[in-house]
Design an enzyme around this catalytic site. Structure first.
Site, mmCIF file in Angstrom:
data_model
loop_
_atom_site.group_PDB
_atom_site.id
_atom_site.type_symbol
_atom_site.label_atom_id
_atom_site.label_comp_id
_atom_site.label_asym_id
_atom_site.label_seq_id
_atom_site.Cartn_x
_atom_site.Cartn_y
_atom_site.Cartn_z
ATOM 1 N N LYS A 189 0.771 -1.326 0.076
ATOM 2 C CA LYS A 189 0.039 0.607 -0.210
ATOM 3 C C LYS A 189 1.369 1.315 -0.035
ATOM 4 C CE LYS A 189 -2.184 2.749 2.805
ATOM 5 N NZ LYS A 189 -2.304 3.702 1.563
ATOM 6 N N GLU A 192 -1.316 7.618 -0.596
ATOM 7 C CA GLU A 192 -1.961 8.000 -1.504
ATOM 8 C C GLU A 192 -1.558 9.002 -2.139
ATOM 9 O OE1 GLU A 192 -2.221 7.749 2.058
ATOM 10 O OE2 GLU A 192 -3.730 8.782 3.080
ATOM 11 N N GLY A 247 2.714 4.910 13.574
ATOM 12 C CA GLY A 247 3.215 3.373 13.801
ATOM 13 C C GLY A 247 2.512 3.086 14.987
ATOM 14 N N GLU A 264 9.793 1.376 10.256
ATOM 15 C CA GLU A 264 10.930 2.387 10.462
ATOM 16 C C GLU A 264 9.567 4.037 10.287
ATOM 17 O OE1 GLU A 264 13.741 2.204 9.676
ATOM 18 O OE2 GLU A 264 13.757 -0.060 9.709
ATOM 19 N N CYS A 298 13.534 11.013 6.484
ATOM 20 C CA CYS A 298 13.338 11.013 8.383
ATOM 21 C C CYS A 298 14.639 10.833 8.659
ATOM 22 C CB CYS A 298 13.007 9.007 8.147
ATOM 23 S SG CYS A 298 14.064 8.377 7.017
ATOM 24 N N GLU A 399 8.782 15.827 14.904
ATOM 25 C CA GLU A 399 9.604 15.904 13.913
ATOM 26 C C GLU A 399 8.912 17.057 12.853
ATOM 27 O OE1 GLU A 399 8.801 12.549 11.540
ATOM 28 O OE2 GLU A 399 10.511 12.265 10.707
HETATM 29 P P1 NAD Z 1 2.503 8.399 7.006
HETATM 30 O O1 NAD Z 1 3.204 7.792 8.594
HETATM 31 O O2 NAD Z 1 0.992 9.664 7.224
HETATM 32 O O3 NAD Z 1 1.836 7.370 6.243
HETATM 33 C C1 NAD Z 1 2.760 6.753 6.051
HETATM 34 C C2 NAD Z 1 1.252 5.444 4.948
HETATM 35 O O4 NAD Z 1 0.504 4.582 6.261
HETATM 36 C C3 NAD Z 1 1.011 5.853 4.467
HETATM 37 O O5 NAD Z 1 1.210 4.646 2.733
HETATM 38 C C4 NAD Z 1 -0.874 6.217 4.648
HETATM 39 O O6 NAD Z 1 -1.660 5.998 3.854
HETATM 40 C C5 NAD Z 1 -0.340 4.731 6.042
HETATM 41 N N1 NAD Z 1 -1.037 5.030 6.894
HETATM 42 C C6 NAD Z 1 -1.667 6.328 7.424
HETATM 43 N N2 NAD Z 1 -2.780 5.652 8.227
HETATM 44 C C7 NAD Z 1 -2.557 4.624 8.649
HETATM 45 C C8 NAD Z 1 -3.439 3.900 9.650
HETATM 46 N N3 NAD Z 1 -4.287 4.098 10.644
HETATM 47 N N4 NAD Z 1 -3.235 2.537 9.432
HETATM 48 C C9 NAD Z 1 -2.604 1.877 8.478
HETATM 49 N N5 NAD Z 1 -1.931 3.056 7.538
HETATM 50 C C10 NAD Z 1 -2.444 3.696 7.127
HETATM 51 O O7 NAD Z 1 4.061 8.815 6.901
HETATM 52 P P2 NAD Z 1 3.447 9.547 5.429
HETATM 53 O O8 NAD Z 1 3.285 11.393 5.795
HETATM 54 O O9 NAD Z 1 3.277 9.152 4.716
HETATM 55 O O10 NAD Z 1 5.228 9.832 5.880
HETATM 56 C C11 NAD Z 1 6.834 10.238 6.614
HETATM 57 C C12 NAD Z 1 7.500 10.035 7.642
HETATM 58 O O11 NAD Z 1 7.506 8.270 7.591
HETATM 59 C C13 NAD Z 1 7.278 10.899 8.830
HETATM 60 O O12 NAD Z 1 7.566 10.672 9.669
HETATM 61 C C14 NAD Z 1 9.137 9.850 8.039
HETATM 62 O O13 NAD Z 1 9.851 10.465 8.815
HETATM 63 C C15 NAD Z 1 9.019 9.034 8.404
HETATM 64 N N6 NAD Z 1 9.610 7.981 6.683
HETATM 65 C C16 NAD Z 1 10.724 7.324 8.051
HETATM 66 C C17 NAD Z 1 11.851 6.738 6.966
HETATM 67 C C18 NAD Z 1 12.755 5.865 7.836
HETATM 68 O O14 NAD Z 1 13.245 5.258 7.242
HETATM 69 N N7 NAD Z 1 12.343 5.860 9.042
HETATM 70 C C19 NAD Z 1 11.747 6.963 6.173
HETATM 71 C C20 NAD Z 1 10.820 7.864 5.175
HETATM 72 C C21 NAD Z 1 9.822 8.145 5.657
#
Ligand code: NAD
Length: 512
Positions: A189, A192, A247, A264, A298, A399
């Site tokens: 997934k 979006e 998470g 992550e 990140c 962050e």
């Molecule tokens: P996000 O948590 O908003 O979304 C990530 C994914 O999770 C998306 O596909 C989203 O649709 C999905 N999602 C959202 N709510 C959900 C739920 N309740 N259940 C299941 N899936 C759900 O994150 P983002 O805004 O897309 O990305 C930015 C974040 O990602 C930042 O916090 C960044 O630090 C982190 N990130 C971490 C790493 C790493 O390697 N540690 C790498 C890249 C990004």
């Protein structure tokens, strides 16, 4: 009734709309829903993709489950699966231009950065393609002459792979490649906001020889399709790259079925600069540490932790250069960095800057939303530096995920380490010094998953990536990155079977 031009266009779009890929075929959402993907640099339409429902996600899980339980993929040898992954890497390189263009349009990042991403994605598939077969298990010396014992590895089953928007296909590849290498089936997934390259990947995987049903794709919002992916008992692992609160929600949803989770998450990463550092390299890398991809990284070095004796001059140089960074769209040859992903995200970043100022930080550059020229059409935010930051400020704790650098100062090594570790996260950090012993001492003391010495950002698929503390659970890449997708099984064989004699006195020969 005669169809209008609009009807015809709509019909054509419905036929070609992709995003939901189950059992090797593109499908429509149960409710026919679609969503429009727009380029954050100017709001132009990039694609119309399926917006899946929860029922669609359940269908994809069922398809993955059936392919795992009855299909051929997990029964191939590791070397056979590895060969398919190597083919995937070759195809990614063949189709690099199309992939890079799609990634640049979805994210708004510069085309050249998207091209680097595709190189890294191919390298990831190549790494796991080569590792497959080298990690088949091990023979154990039990200390007993009558026993042969070995540990073997088996795939987990069905993996839900949930990816973010900042490095859409790269973060997905860190999951897809080891999941496939280990013999799993999966449901991917993407965010979006950035689904286009995941759609391309499904076709590449099929062309490389991944059997139908093994690789499934569900495009939709986390709120709608995230629930089934995290809670369905047919899913064995949820691997997320995303924000901390996502998470936490997934961990709670996964708890009743005690499925594995791999996360992550975010970071609040310190970039520690001692007075004896190579000046030019440290200044230059302080900029790339935080402003690369407009801070949407990140591991961004968003906290500059600089020795007090050089702080004023060092920060002045960083600010002077930050002001000159040119923003622009993916195909603007003069651009050095792109937009933020959405208006919502840009507004959040701006709110963090304002909160920092309200809590006593000094705005040294940036800190505004551009409202003139081409930049006003996109979600741009200029490189921003906040001086006079102190422990406890919101902008230091949380962050922002944008181009925002905070400055803290220290007097000695112990204070530098204390400031660098003053975070609930623990993803990455760097130390800049020409004192080799101090470099090793500080690197050893930092509670972060990756530490760079006199560098910032490089990573290779051979080395583990992941975080301490609230930056995540588990590791991607490296050998541990493969283990996330495998069960270890211990097989013990007694080669001279005999009664144990534990119950009923002395061993007395064969039982009736
Ligand atoms: P996000 O948590 O908003 O979304 C990530 C994914 O999770 C998306 O596909 C989203 O649709 C999905 N999602 C959202 N709510 C959900 C739920 N309740 N259940 C299941 N899936 C759900 O994150 P983002 O805004 O897309 O990305 C930015 C974040 O990602 C930042 O916090 C960044 O630090 C982190 N990130 C971490 C790493 C790493 O390697 N540690 C790498 C890249 C990004």
């Amino acid at each position: 009734m005669t169809a209008t031009v609009q009807d015809t266009a709509q019909e054509a779009r419905q036929q070609t709309t992709k995003g939901l890929y189950i059992d090797g075929a593109w499908q429509r959402a149960a409710d026919g829903g679609t969503t429009t993907v727009r380029c954050p640099a100017d709001g132009s339409e990039v694609a119309v993709v399926v917006s899946a429902t929860a029922a669609d996600a359940e269908r994809a899980i069922a398809g993955a489950r059936a392919s795992f339980d009855g299909g051929p993929w997990r029964r191939l040898t590791d070397l056979e699966r590895g060969a398919v992954l190597l083919k995937v890497a070759d195809l990614l390189e063949r189709d690099k231009a199309a992939y890079a263009r799609a990634e640049a349009l979805d994210t708004g990042k510069r085309l050249v950065e998207a091209e680097y991403d595709i190189d890294d994605i191919a390298a990831c598939f190549r790494y796991f393609g080569k590792v497959a077969g080298l990690e088949a298990g091990r023979v154990i010396d039990t200390g007993r002459a009558n026993a042969v014992s070995r540990v073997v590895y088996e795939p987990l089953g069905v993996c839900a792979l949930i990816a973010p928007w900042n490095y859409p296909l790269l973060q997905a590849a860190w999951k897809v490649a080891p999941a496939l290498a280990a013999g799993n089936s999966f449901v991917l997934k993407p965010s979006e906001l950035t689904p286009s390259t995941s759609i391309l990947l499904m076709e590449t995987l099929a062309e490389a020889g991944v059997p139908a049903g093994v690789a499934n794709l569900v495009t939709g919002t986390g709120r709608t399709v995230g629930g089934p992916l995290s809670s369905d008992p047919r899913v064995d692992l949820v691997s997320l790259t995303g924000g901390l609160s996502t998470g936490q929600a997934i961990m709670a949803a996964a708890a009743p079925t005690v499925k594995r989770v791999a996360f992550e998450l975010g970071g609040k990463n310190p970039n520690v600069v001692f007075a004896d550092a190579d000046w030019d390299a440290a200044v230059d890398n302080a900029l790339t540490a935080v402003f690369l991809h407009s801070g949407q990284v990140c591991s961004a070095g968003a906290r500059l932790v600089v020795e007090e004796s050089i702080a004023e001059r060092f920060v002045a140089e960083v600010v002077e250069r930050a002001r000159r960074i040119r923003m622009g769209g993916p195909f603007d040859p003069a651009a050095e960095t792109g937009p933020l992903i959405s208006a919502h995200h840009r507004d959040q970043v701006h709110a963090y800057v304002q909160a920092g100022i309200a809590e006593g930080a000094t705005l040294l550059c940036g800190g505004y939303i551009p409202d003139e020229g081409a930049l006003a059409d996109g979600f741009f935010y200029p490189p921003t530096v906040l001086g006079n930051c102190r422990s406890g400020m919101t902008v230091l704790r949380e962050e922002s995920f944008g181009p925002v650098l905070t400055v803290e100062t220290f007097r000695d090594e112990a204070e530098a380490i204390a400031i660098a570790n003053d975070t609930e996260y623990g993803l990455a950090g760097a130390v800049w010094t020409s004192d080799a012993s101090r470099a090793q001492r500080v690197a050893g003391a930092l509670r972060h998953g990756t530490v760079w010495i006199n560098d910032y950002h490089p990573y290779v698929p051979q080395a583990e990536w992941g975080g301490f503390g609230k930056s995540g659970v588990g590791r991607e890449l490296g050998r541990s990155g493969l283990d996330e997708y495998r069960e270890a099984k211990h097989i013990w064989q007694n080669i001279a079977p005999a009664p144990s004699g534990w119950f009923g006195g002395e061993p007395s020969g064969p039982r009736e």
